[in-house]
Motif scaffolding. Structure first.
Motif, PDB file in Angstrom:
ATOM      1  N   VAL A  63       2.120   1.700  -3.566  1.00 59.81           N
ATOM      2  CA  VAL A  63       1.070   2.239  -4.436  1.00 59.81           C
ATOM      3  C   VAL A  63       0.878   3.723  -4.168  1.00 59.81           C
ATOM      4  CG1 VAL A  63      -1.399   2.147  -4.950  1.00 59.81           C
ATOM      5  CG2 VAL A  63      -0.096   0.025  -4.684  1.00 59.81           C
ATOM      6  N   LYS A  64       0.902   4.094  -2.896  1.00 58.88           N
ATOM      7  CA  LYS A  64       0.701   5.497  -2.520  1.00 58.88           C
ATOM      8  C   LYS A  64       1.846   6.369  -3.004  1.00 58.88           C
ATOM      9  CE  LYS A  64      -0.598   8.250   1.509  1.00 58.88           C
ATOM     10  NZ  LYS A  64      -0.828   8.225   2.982  1.00 58.88           N
ATOM     11  N   ALA A  65       3.072   5.846  -2.969  1.00 58.72           N
ATOM     12  CA  ALA A  65       4.248   6.634  -3.350  1.00 58.72           C
ATOM     13  C   ALA A  65       4.558   6.548  -4.837  1.00 58.72           C
ATOM     14  CB  ALA A  65       5.468   6.158  -2.558  1.00 58.72           C
TER      15      ALA A  65
ATOM     16  N   ALA B 148       0.833  -1.204   0.000  1.00 61.64           N
ATOM     17  CA  ALA B 148       0.000   0.000   0.000  1.00 61.64           C
ATOM     18  C   ALA B 148       0.868   1.255   0.000  1.00 61.64           C
ATOM     19  CB  ALA B 148      -0.930   0.000   1.211  1.00 61.64           C
ATOM     20  N   ILE B 149       2.011   1.186   0.685  1.00 65.14           N
ATOM     21  CA  ILE B 149       2.930   2.330   0.694  1.00 65.14           C
ATOM     22  C   ILE B 149       3.514   2.530  -0.692  1.00 65.14           C
ATOM     23  CG2 ILE B 149       5.136   3.176   1.601  1.00 65.14           C
ATOM     24  CD1 ILE B 149       4.477   1.815   4.229  1.00 65.14           C
TER      25      ILE B 149
ATOM     26  N   PHE C 193       3.126  13.509   2.293  1.00 60.76           N
ATOM     27  CA  PHE C 193       3.036  12.042   2.303  1.00 60.76           C
ATOM     28  C   PHE C 193       2.985  11.542   3.739  1.00 60.76           C
ATOM     29  CE2 PHE C 193       4.557   7.714   2.269  1.00 60.76           C
ATOM     30  CZ  PHE C 193       3.998   7.172   1.117  1.00 60.76           C
ATOM     31  N   GLU C 194       2.063  10.608   3.992  1.00 61.78           N
ATOM     32  CA  GLU C 194       1.923   9.992   5.325  1.00 61.78           C
ATOM     33  C   GLU C 194       2.032   8.486   5.197  1.00 61.78           C
ATOM     34  OE1 GLU C 194      -1.678  11.242   7.127  1.00 61.78           O
ATOM     35  OE2 GLU C 194      -1.150  13.366   7.158  1.00 61.78           O
TER      36      GLU C 194
END
Length: 396
Positions: A120-122, A117-118, A394-395
Protein backbone atom coordinates in the motif's frame (compact mmCIF):
# COMPACT_ATOMS: atom_id res chain seq x y z
CA UNK A 1 -10.99 -50.96 -56.95
CA UNK A 2 -8.93 -47.88 -57.54
CA UNK A 3 -7.65 -45.63 -54.78
CA UNK A 4 -10.02 -42.91 -56.03
CA UNK A 5 -12.99 -45.24 -55.46
CA UNK A 6 -12.01 -46.13 -51.93
CA UNK A 7 -14.50 -45.30 -49.21
CA UNK A 8 -13.97 -41.95 -47.55
CA UNK A 9 -11.64 -42.18 -44.62
CA UNK A 10 -9.95 -45.41 -45.81
CA UNK A 11 -6.63 -43.63 -46.50
CA UNK A 12 -6.75 -41.81 -43.21
CA UNK A 13 -6.88 -44.98 -41.13
CA UNK A 14 -3.11 -45.67 -41.13
CA UNK A 15 -2.52 -42.04 -40.13
CA UNK A 16 -4.23 -42.43 -36.75
CA UNK A 17 -1.54 -44.75 -35.26
CA UNK A 18 1.11 -42.41 -36.65
CA UNK A 19 -0.51 -39.44 -34.93
CA UNK A 20 -0.73 -41.38 -31.68
CA UNK A 21 2.95 -42.33 -31.99
CA UNK A 22 3.90 -38.71 -32.65
CA UNK A 23 1.88 -37.51 -29.66
CA UNK A 24 3.45 -40.19 -27.49
CA UNK A 25 6.93 -39.14 -28.55
CA UNK A 26 6.20 -35.49 -27.79
CA UNK A 27 4.89 -36.44 -24.36
CA UNK A 28 7.99 -38.57 -23.73
CA UNK A 29 10.39 -35.77 -24.69
CA UNK A 30 8.39 -33.26 -22.65
CA UNK A 31 8.63 -35.60 -19.66
CA UNK A 32 12.38 -35.94 -20.14
CA UNK A 33 12.65 -32.15 -20.40
CA UNK A 34 10.67 -31.73 -17.17
CA UNK A 35 12.99 -34.17 -15.39
CA UNK A 36 15.98 -32.14 -16.59
CA UNK A 37 14.44 -28.84 -15.46
CA UNK A 38 13.55 -30.16 -12.00
CA UNK A 39 16.90 -31.93 -11.70
CA UNK A 40 18.77 -28.72 -12.49
CA UNK A 41 16.61 -26.81 -9.98
CA UNK A 42 17.54 -29.41 -7.36
CA UNK A 43 21.20 -28.98 -8.27
CA UNK A 44 20.76 -25.22 -7.82
CA UNK A 45 19.53 -25.75 -4.26
CA UNK A 46 22.49 -28.02 -3.54
CA UNK A 47 25.06 -25.58 -4.93
CA UNK A 48 23.52 -22.63 -3.09
CA UNK A 49 24.04 -24.43 0.24
CA UNK A 50 27.17 -26.47 -0.51
CA UNK A 51 29.46 -24.02 -2.34
CA UNK A 52 29.72 -21.45 0.50
CA UNK A 53 30.34 -24.25 3.02
CA UNK A 54 33.01 -25.87 0.83
CA UNK A 55 34.67 -22.52 0.07
CA UNK A 56 34.68 -21.30 3.68
CA UNK A 57 38.16 -20.17 4.77
CA UNK A 58 39.46 -19.95 1.20
CA UNK A 59 39.98 -16.94 -1.12
CA UNK A 60 36.69 -17.84 -2.81
CA UNK A 61 34.71 -17.90 0.44
CA UNK A 62 33.43 -14.31 0.41
CA UNK A 63 32.54 -14.54 -3.29
CA UNK A 64 30.67 -17.82 -2.75
CA UNK A 65 28.64 -16.24 0.05
CA UNK A 66 27.49 -13.46 -2.30
CA UNK A 67 26.34 -15.76 -5.13
CA UNK A 68 22.56 -16.14 -5.01
CA UNK A 69 20.57 -19.04 -6.45
CA UNK A 70 19.44 -17.19 -9.63
CA UNK A 71 23.05 -17.05 -10.80
CA UNK A 72 23.48 -20.81 -10.45
CA UNK A 73 20.09 -21.43 -12.07
CA UNK A 74 20.70 -19.27 -15.14
CA UNK A 75 24.26 -20.57 -15.58
CA UNK A 76 23.11 -24.19 -15.38
CA UNK A 77 20.26 -23.44 -17.78
CA UNK A 78 22.64 -22.06 -20.41
CA UNK A 79 25.07 -24.95 -19.88
CA UNK A 80 22.31 -27.53 -20.28
CA UNK A 81 21.04 -25.62 -23.32
CA UNK A 82 24.46 -25.89 -24.97
CA UNK A 83 24.77 -29.61 -24.19
CA UNK A 84 21.25 -30.48 -25.36
CA UNK A 85 21.69 -28.37 -28.52
CA UNK A 86 24.95 -30.12 -29.37
CA UNK A 87 23.15 -33.43 -28.95
CA UNK A 88 20.37 -32.19 -31.23
CA UNK A 89 17.54 -32.84 -28.75
CA UNK A 90 16.88 -29.46 -27.10
CA UNK A 91 14.05 -28.49 -29.47
CA UNK A 92 12.17 -31.71 -28.71
CA UNK A 93 11.93 -30.72 -25.03
CA UNK A 94 10.76 -27.12 -25.49
CA UNK A 95 7.30 -27.79 -24.06
CA UNK A 96 8.89 -28.45 -20.65
CA UNK A 97 10.64 -25.07 -20.49
CA UNK A 98 7.85 -23.02 -18.89
CA UNK A 99 9.48 -19.81 -17.67
CA UNK A 100 6.23 -17.81 -17.61
CA UNK A 101 4.31 -20.46 -15.65
CA UNK A 102 7.04 -20.95 -13.05
CA UNK A 103 7.59 -17.22 -12.54
CA UNK A 104 3.88 -16.59 -12.00
CA UNK A 105 3.73 -19.34 -9.36
CA UNK A 106 6.85 -17.91 -7.72
CA UNK A 107 5.48 -14.37 -7.66
CA UNK A 108 2.17 -15.43 -6.10
CA UNK A 109 4.15 -17.20 -3.37
CA UNK A 110 6.40 -14.14 -3.06
CA UNK A 111 3.28 -12.12 -2.24
CA UNK A 112 2.91 -14.19 0.93
CA UNK A 113 6.26 -12.84 2.19
CA UNK A 114 5.42 -9.15 1.60
CA UNK A 115 3.46 -7.27 4.24
CA UNK A 116 0.48 -5.68 2.51
CA UNK A 117 1.24 -2.41 4.30
CA UNK A 118 4.45 -2.19 2.27
CA UNK A 119 2.49 -2.72 -0.93
CA UNK A 120 0.00 0.00 0.00
CA UNK A 121 2.83 2.37 0.89
CA UNK A 122 4.70 1.69 -2.37
CA UNK A 123 1.64 1.54 -4.62
CA UNK A 124 1.28 5.30 -5.20
CA UNK A 125 4.91 5.89 -6.24
CA UNK A 126 4.86 2.62 -8.22
CA UNK A 127 1.82 3.73 -10.26
CA UNK A 128 3.38 7.13 -10.98
CA UNK A 129 6.65 5.52 -12.02
CA UNK A 130 4.90 2.91 -14.15
CA UNK A 131 2.74 5.44 -16.02
CA UNK A 132 5.64 7.85 -16.60
CA UNK A 133 8.09 5.16 -17.71
CA UNK A 134 5.58 3.48 -20.01
CA UNK A 135 4.78 6.84 -21.63
CA UNK A 136 8.44 7.90 -22.01
CA UNK A 137 9.84 4.58 -23.23
CA UNK A 138 6.89 3.72 -25.46
CA UNK A 139 6.96 7.15 -27.13
CA UNK A 140 10.72 7.08 -27.69
CA UNK A 141 10.72 3.52 -29.04
CA UNK A 142 7.79 4.20 -31.35
CA UNK A 143 9.47 7.38 -32.66
CA UNK A 144 12.96 5.91 -33.11
CA UNK A 145 11.67 2.73 -34.76
CA UNK A 146 9.73 4.96 -37.16
CA UNK A 147 12.88 6.94 -37.96
CA UNK A 148 14.56 3.67 -38.93
CA UNK A 149 11.59 2.76 -41.12
CA UNK A 150 10.33 -0.26 -39.18
CA UNK A 151 6.84 -1.56 -39.81
CA UNK A 152 4.12 -0.10 -37.55
CA UNK A 153 3.26 -3.50 -36.12
CA UNK A 154 6.86 -4.31 -35.25
CA UNK A 155 7.15 -0.82 -33.73
CA UNK A 156 4.16 -1.60 -31.51
CA UNK A 157 5.68 -4.89 -30.35
CA UNK A 158 9.07 -3.36 -29.57
CA UNK A 159 7.57 -0.36 -27.77
CA UNK A 160 5.23 -2.55 -25.68
CA UNK A 161 7.94 -5.03 -24.73
CA UNK A 162 10.40 -2.31 -23.71
CA UNK A 163 7.97 -0.14 -21.78
CA UNK A 164 5.80 -2.70 -19.96
CA UNK A 165 6.75 -6.31 -19.31
CA UNK A 166 8.77 -7.91 -22.08
CA UNK A 167 7.49 -11.03 -23.80
CA UNK A 168 4.02 -10.92 -22.21
CA UNK A 169 3.52 -7.35 -23.44
CA UNK A 170 4.79 -8.29 -26.89
CA UNK A 171 2.32 -11.19 -27.06
CA UNK A 172 -0.56 -8.93 -26.00
CA UNK A 173 0.48 -6.26 -28.49
CA UNK A 174 0.80 -8.86 -31.26
CA UNK A 175 -2.81 -9.88 -30.65
CA UNK A 176 -3.97 -6.27 -30.58
CA UNK A 177 -2.22 -5.19 -33.81
CA UNK A 178 -2.20 -8.58 -35.56
CA UNK A 179 1.51 -8.84 -36.11
CA UNK A 180 3.36 -11.65 -37.84
CA UNK A 181 4.71 -14.52 -35.80
CA UNK A 182 8.20 -13.66 -37.08
CA UNK A 183 7.89 -10.15 -35.63
CA UNK A 184 6.85 -11.57 -32.28
CA UNK A 185 9.81 -13.98 -32.39
CA UNK A 186 12.24 -11.12 -33.10
CA UNK A 187 10.90 -9.11 -30.19
CA UNK A 188 10.83 -12.01 -27.74
CA UNK A 189 14.41 -12.90 -28.59
CA UNK A 190 15.62 -9.34 -28.06
CA UNK A 191 13.82 -9.18 -24.71
CA UNK A 192 15.69 -12.25 -23.47
CA UNK A 193 19.06 -11.17 -24.91
CA UNK A 194 18.84 -7.79 -23.15
CA UNK A 195 17.23 -9.03 -19.93
CA UNK A 196 19.78 -11.67 -18.95
CA UNK A 197 22.81 -9.32 -18.61
CA UNK A 198 20.60 -6.83 -16.74
CA UNK A 199 20.07 -9.39 -13.98
CA UNK A 200 23.68 -8.88 -12.92
CA UNK A 201 24.39 -5.39 -14.30
CA UNK A 202 21.69 -3.40 -12.49
CA UNK A 203 22.37 -4.74 -8.95
CA UNK A 204 26.09 -4.07 -9.54
CA UNK A 205 25.43 -0.53 -10.78
CA UNK A 206 23.08 0.12 -7.86
CA UNK A 207 25.81 -0.94 -5.43
CA UNK A 208 28.37 1.16 -7.30
CA UNK A 209 26.10 4.23 -7.09
CA UNK A 210 25.26 3.55 -3.44
CA UNK A 211 21.52 3.49 -4.06
CA UNK A 212 19.19 2.76 -1.12
CA UNK A 213 17.31 -0.58 -1.21
CA UNK A 214 13.95 0.94 -2.23
CA UNK A 215 15.51 2.98 -5.05
CA UNK A 216 17.46 -0.08 -6.20
CA UNK A 217 14.28 -2.16 -6.29
CA UNK A 218 12.30 0.54 -8.11
CA UNK A 219 15.07 0.92 -10.69
CA UNK A 220 15.26 -2.83 -11.28
CA UNK A 221 11.47 -3.28 -11.42
CA UNK A 222 10.97 -0.38 -13.79
CA UNK A 223 13.78 -1.15 -16.22
CA UNK A 224 14.24 -4.89 -16.74
CA UNK A 225 11.71 -6.11 -19.27
CA UNK A 226 10.75 -9.57 -18.08
CA UNK A 227 9.17 -10.38 -14.73
CA UNK A 228 11.46 -13.40 -14.34
CA UNK A 229 14.60 -11.29 -14.84
CA UNK A 230 13.27 -8.60 -12.47
CA UNK A 231 12.79 -11.23 -9.79
CA UNK A 232 16.26 -12.65 -10.39
CA UNK A 233 17.92 -9.22 -10.24
CA UNK A 234 15.92 -8.30 -7.15
CA UNK A 235 17.04 -11.51 -5.47
CA UNK A 236 20.66 -10.71 -6.29
CA UNK A 237 20.22 -7.17 -4.90
CA UNK A 238 18.63 -8.30 -1.62
CA UNK A 239 15.31 -8.98 0.12
CA UNK A 240 14.14 -5.36 0.37
CA UNK A 241 15.02 -4.44 -3.23
CA UNK A 242 13.23 -7.63 -4.33
CA UNK A 243 10.02 -6.55 -2.57
CA UNK A 244 9.96 -3.11 -4.21
CA UNK A 245 11.05 -4.48 -7.60
CA UNK A 246 8.18 -6.98 -7.51
CA UNK A 247 5.62 -4.33 -6.54
CA UNK A 248 6.81 -1.97 -9.28
CA UNK A 249 6.79 -4.75 -11.89
CA UNK A 250 3.33 -6.09 -11.07
CA UNK A 251 2.05 -2.50 -11.22
CA UNK A 252 3.46 -2.18 -14.74
CA UNK A 253 2.01 -5.57 -15.64
CA UNK A 254 -1.43 -4.44 -14.48
CA UNK A 255 -1.39 -1.65 -17.09
CA UNK A 256 -0.84 -4.13 -19.93
CA UNK A 257 -4.52 -4.53 -20.76
CA UNK A 258 -5.07 -0.79 -21.11
CA UNK A 259 -2.10 -0.42 -23.46
CA UNK A 260 -3.42 -3.32 -25.56
CA UNK A 261 -6.79 -1.55 -25.85
CA UNK A 262 -5.14 1.72 -26.93
CA UNK A 263 -3.11 -0.13 -29.56
CA UNK A 264 -6.23 -1.88 -30.82
CA UNK A 265 -8.05 1.43 -31.15
CA UNK A 266 -5.10 3.08 -32.91
CA UNK A 267 -4.66 0.29 -35.44
CA UNK A 268 -8.42 -0.02 -36.02
CA UNK A 269 -9.09 3.69 -36.47
CA UNK A 270 -5.92 4.71 -38.25
CA UNK A 271 -3.60 2.00 -39.57
CA UNK A 272 -6.21 -0.52 -40.80
CA UNK A 273 -8.53 2.23 -42.04
CA UNK A 274 -5.64 3.83 -43.92
CA UNK A 275 -4.84 0.48 -45.52
CA UNK A 276 -8.50 0.01 -46.43
CA UNK A 277 -8.54 3.43 -48.08
CA UNK A 278 -6.05 2.29 -50.66
CA UNK A 279 -2.63 2.37 -49.00
CA UNK A 280 -0.65 -0.85 -48.90
CA UNK A 281 -1.07 -2.54 -45.53
CA UNK A 282 1.93 -2.51 -43.28
CA UNK A 283 4.13 -5.56 -43.74
CA UNK A 284 3.19 -8.09 -41.13
CA UNK A 285 -0.53 -7.38 -41.11
CA UNK A 286 -2.45 -10.52 -40.45
CA UNK A 287 -4.73 -11.98 -43.06
CA UNK A 288 -7.72 -11.59 -40.80
CA UNK A 289 -7.58 -7.79 -40.67
CA UNK A 290 -11.31 -7.60 -41.15
CA UNK A 291 -12.14 -9.96 -38.30
CA UNK A 292 -14.23 -8.49 -35.48
CA UNK A 293 -12.32 -7.17 -32.48
CA UNK A 294 -13.38 -7.75 -28.87
CA UNK A 295 -14.89 -4.94 -26.82
CA UNK A 296 -12.45 -2.66 -25.05
CA UNK A 297 -13.18 -3.73 -21.47
CA UNK A 298 -13.31 -7.37 -22.46
CA UNK A 299 -9.82 -6.97 -23.89
CA UNK A 300 -8.61 -5.21 -20.73
CA UNK A 301 -9.69 -8.22 -18.67
CA UNK A 302 -8.38 -10.69 -21.25
CA UNK A 303 -4.94 -9.05 -21.30
CA UNK A 304 -4.82 -8.35 -17.56
CA UNK A 305 -2.17 -10.59 -15.95
CA UNK A 306 -4.24 -12.61 -13.49
CA UNK A 307 -1.24 -13.59 -11.36
CA UNK A 308 -1.16 -9.97 -10.13
CA UNK A 309 -4.41 -10.70 -8.28
CA UNK A 310 -2.85 -13.83 -6.79
CA UNK A 311 0.17 -11.79 -5.66
CA UNK A 312 -2.10 -9.24 -3.91
CA UNK A 313 -4.35 -11.90 -2.39
CA UNK A 314 -1.38 -13.83 -0.95
CA UNK A 315 0.04 -10.62 0.54
CA UNK A 316 -3.32 -9.71 2.14
CA UNK A 317 -3.83 -13.20 3.58
CA UNK A 318 -0.27 -13.33 5.00
CA UNK A 319 -0.67 -9.86 6.54
CA UNK A 320 -4.00 -10.74 8.18
CA UNK A 321 -2.61 -14.02 9.52
CA UNK A 322 0.48 -12.22 10.80
CA UNK A 323 -1.74 -9.94 12.87
CA UNK A 324 -4.06 -12.67 14.18
CA UNK A 325 -2.11 -15.94 14.38
CA UNK A 326 0.45 -17.16 16.88
CA UNK A 327 3.93 -16.60 15.33
CA UNK A 328 4.99 -20.08 16.44
CA UNK A 329 2.23 -21.53 14.25
CA UNK A 330 2.52 -19.08 11.35
CA UNK A 331 6.29 -18.95 10.85
CA UNK A 332 6.75 -22.60 9.77
CA UNK A 333 4.00 -22.13 7.18
CA UNK A 334 5.56 -18.95 5.84
CA UNK A 335 8.92 -20.72 5.71
CA UNK A 336 7.31 -23.50 3.66
CA UNK A 337 5.83 -20.91 1.26
CA UNK A 338 9.26 -19.31 0.98
CA UNK A 339 10.83 -22.67 0.17
CA UNK A 340 8.24 -23.34 -2.53
CA UNK A 341 8.82 -19.84 -3.90
CA UNK A 342 12.56 -20.49 -4.20
CA UNK A 343 11.87 -23.75 -6.02
CA UNK A 344 9.41 -22.13 -8.44
CA UNK A 345 11.80 -19.28 -9.20
CA UNK A 346 14.71 -21.69 -9.60
CA UNK A 347 12.66 -23.59 -12.19
CA UNK A 348 11.92 -20.29 -13.97
CA UNK A 349 15.56 -19.16 -14.02
CA UNK A 350 16.75 -22.56 -15.27
CA UNK A 351 14.13 -22.30 -18.04
CA UNK A 352 15.42 -18.86 -19.03
CA UNK A 353 18.73 -20.42 -19.98
CA UNK A 354 17.12 -23.43 -21.64
CA UNK A 355 14.75 -21.36 -23.79
CA UNK A 356 17.42 -19.17 -25.37
CA UNK A 357 18.17 -19.80 -29.07
CA UNK A 358 21.09 -18.31 -31.00
CA UNK A 359 19.31 -18.70 -34.33
CA UNK A 360 16.59 -16.24 -33.31
CA UNK A 361 19.22 -13.62 -32.52
CA UNK A 362 20.73 -13.96 -36.00
CA UNK A 363 17.30 -13.58 -37.60
CA UNK A 364 16.38 -10.37 -35.75
CA UNK A 365 18.42 -7.99 -37.93
CA UNK A 366 20.32 -4.88 -36.88
CA UNK A 367 17.52 -2.28 -36.87
CA UNK A 368 15.43 -3.83 -34.05
CA UNK A 369 18.66 -4.37 -32.10
CA UNK A 370 19.56 -0.69 -32.49
CA UNK A 371 16.06 0.33 -31.38
CA UNK A 372 16.26 -1.96 -28.35
CA UNK A 373 19.69 -0.66 -27.38
CA UNK A 374 18.72 3.01 -27.63
CA UNK A 375 15.40 2.55 -25.82
CA UNK A 376 17.07 0.51 -23.06
CA UNK A 377 19.48 3.38 -22.40
CA UNK A 378 16.58 5.85 -22.27
CA UNK A 379 14.76 3.48 -19.91
CA UNK A 380 17.80 3.22 -17.63
CA UNK A 381 18.25 6.99 -17.32
CA UNK A 382 14.55 7.85 -17.00
CA UNK A 383 13.97 4.92 -14.63
CA UNK A 384 16.82 5.94 -12.35
CA UNK A 385 15.59 9.52 -12.23
CA UNK A 386 12.03 8.46 -11.36
CA UNK A 387 13.23 5.90 -8.79
CA UNK A 388 15.34 8.56 -7.04
CA UNK A 389 12.49 11.07 -7.16
CA UNK A 390 9.77 8.73 -5.91
CA UNK A 391 11.53 6.21 -3.63
CA UNK A 392 14.48 8.05 -2.01
CA UNK A 393 12.50 8.70 1.18
CA UNK A 394 10.75 5.31 1.24
CA UNK A 395 11.12 3.43 4.54
CA UNK A 396 10.29 -0.21 5.13
Amino acid sequence: MSRADAAPGTDAAPEAPARRTSTGRRALWTGIGAIIVFGLAGLVQYLTDAVPALAAGTWFGDIAESIEYPIYAIALGFLANAVLSLCGIRDRMEAAFRTELFIKIGLVLLGATINFAIFVKAFGPAVIQAVCLIAIVFAFTWWFAGVLGLDDRLRALLASALSICGVSAAVAAAGAVRAKKEQLAYTATLVIVFAVPSIFLLPWLAGLLGLPPAVTGAWIGGNIDTTAAVTAAGTVAGEQPLQIASIVKVTQNALLGFVAVLLTLYFTLRVDRRAGAGEAPASGAAADAGAPRPRAWAMVWDRFPKFVLGFLFASIIATVLGATMDPAVLEPRLDAAKELQVWALSLAFVSIGLEFTVSSVREAGWKPILVFTAATLVNLVAGLGLALLLFSSFEF
